[in-house]
Scaffold this active site. Sequence first.
Site, PDB file in Angstrom:
ATOM      1  N   HIS A  61       0.681  -1.117  -0.159  1.00 50.25           N
ATOM      2  CA  HIS A  61      -0.109  -0.120   0.015  1.00 50.25           C
ATOM      3  C   HIS A  61       0.783   1.260   0.036  1.00 50.25           C
ATOM      4  O   HIS A  61       0.748   2.201  -0.488  1.00 50.25           O
ATOM      5  CB  HIS A  61      -0.866   0.124   1.308  1.00 50.25           C
ATOM      6  CG  HIS A  61      -1.965   1.145   1.076  1.00 50.25           C
ATOM      7  ND1 HIS A  61      -2.741   1.348   2.005  1.00 50.25           N
ATOM      8  CD2 HIS A  61      -2.390   2.028   0.065  1.00 50.25           C
ATOM      9  CE1 HIS A  61      -3.539   2.227   1.890  1.00 50.25           C
ATOM     10  NE2 HIS A  61      -3.365   2.669   0.698  1.00 50.25           N
ATOM     11  N   GLU A  80       2.040   1.796  -3.605  1.00 49.88           N
ATOM     12  CA  GLU A  80       1.197   2.357  -4.362  1.00 49.88           C
ATOM     13  C   GLU A  80       0.958   3.632  -4.112  1.00 49.88           C
ATOM     14  O   GLU A  80       1.207   4.659  -5.133  1.00 49.88           O
ATOM     15  CB  GLU A  80      -0.361   1.758  -4.011  1.00 49.88           C
ATOM     16  CG  GLU A  80      -1.404   2.382  -4.436  1.00 49.88           C
ATOM     17  CD  GLU A  80      -2.625   2.294  -3.496  1.00 49.88           C
ATOM     18  OE1 GLU A  80      -3.245   3.475  -3.503  1.00 49.88           O
ATOM     19  OE2 GLU A  80      -2.819   1.396  -3.079  1.00 49.88           O
ATOM     20  N   HIS A  81       1.133   4.479  -2.972  1.00 54.39           N
ATOM     21  CA  HIS A  81       1.191   5.815  -2.690  1.00 54.39           C
ATOM     22  C   HIS A  81       2.454   6.362  -3.336  1.00 54.39           C
ATOM     23  O   HIS A  81       2.363   7.683  -3.904  1.00 54.39           O
ATOM     24  CB  HIS A  81       1.161   6.039  -1.144  1.00 54.39           C
ATOM     25  CG  HIS A  81      -0.286   5.909  -0.582  1.00 54.39           C
ATOM     26  ND1 HIS A  81      -1.020   7.078   0.271  1.00 54.39           N
ATOM     27  CD2 HIS A  81      -1.037   5.081  -0.409  1.00 54.39           C
ATOM     28  CE1 HIS A  81      -2.094   6.494   0.626  1.00 54.39           C
ATOM     29  NE2 HIS A  81      -2.232   5.141   0.215  1.00 54.39           N
ATOM     30  N   GLU A  84      -4.803   5.570   7.322  1.00 60.30           N
ATOM     31  CA  GLU A  84      -5.844   4.867   6.451  1.00 60.30           C
ATOM     32  C   GLU A  84      -6.106   3.537   7.446  1.00 60.30           C
ATOM     33  O   GLU A  84      -7.202   3.067   7.291  1.00 60.30           O
ATOM     34  CB  GLU A  84      -5.402   4.672   5.009  1.00 60.30           C
ATOM     35  CG  GLU A  84      -5.780   5.671   4.111  1.00 60.30           C
ATOM     36  CD  GLU A  84      -5.194   5.222   2.715  1.00 60.30           C
ATOM     37  OE1 GLU A  84      -5.635   4.125   2.432  1.00 60.30           O
ATOM     38  OE2 GLU A  84      -4.677   5.921   2.124  1.00 60.30           O
TER      39      GLU A  84
END
Length: 197
Positions: A103, A106-107, A184
């Site tokens: 994740h 991805e960012h 998140e």
Amino acid sequence: QKICDDIKIIGRSSSNELNHQRRLRGRTIPTSMTAQSEEAQTVTYLPPPVQGNADYRNYKAIKLQNGITALLTQDAQSKHFAAAVSVNAGASSDPRSLPGLAHFTEHMCFLGSKRYPEENEYKHYLAQHGGKSNASTSMSHTTYQFDILAEFGEHALDIFSNFFVAPLFTRSGTAREVQAVDSENSKNLVSDGRRRL
């Protein structure tokens, strides 16, 4: 750089060329990479997807020499250009010592590349030309996608594809995105479905 060049050259197919390449499916065809490159790249044309009678689009499924498989779609009626990349790595690929790594990656990919180092260049370009982007990390895949008005698609694709060729992973971006991913995750802890992951 090879990935970017391959995508651009293949993505410029006209209707006549697309029909010709349909007849060549299943064969390996050498194509020149760029005018500056003397290296030849091979593209294998794969069987097309099954189409319904109402589907008017043209499709070309290919596999590049570097192992990337792509489905190119031509829609003469569309005013938008769109692209997506699905990477075969997701949350279940994270090492136990670094949960959230997929994740986080991805960012970070959206925060510039060697060729386009400005952090907000991608989002700014999309916003200026009627586009949008998104990404998501599942257990098994990470998917990146965007769409934009068709006449601005080639430049947007160049910015997008360079995320996967030479991402920057800057120090300032790293610190900020570690916090964003952690935030998140904290928010998702109240969801039973998310906690099961």
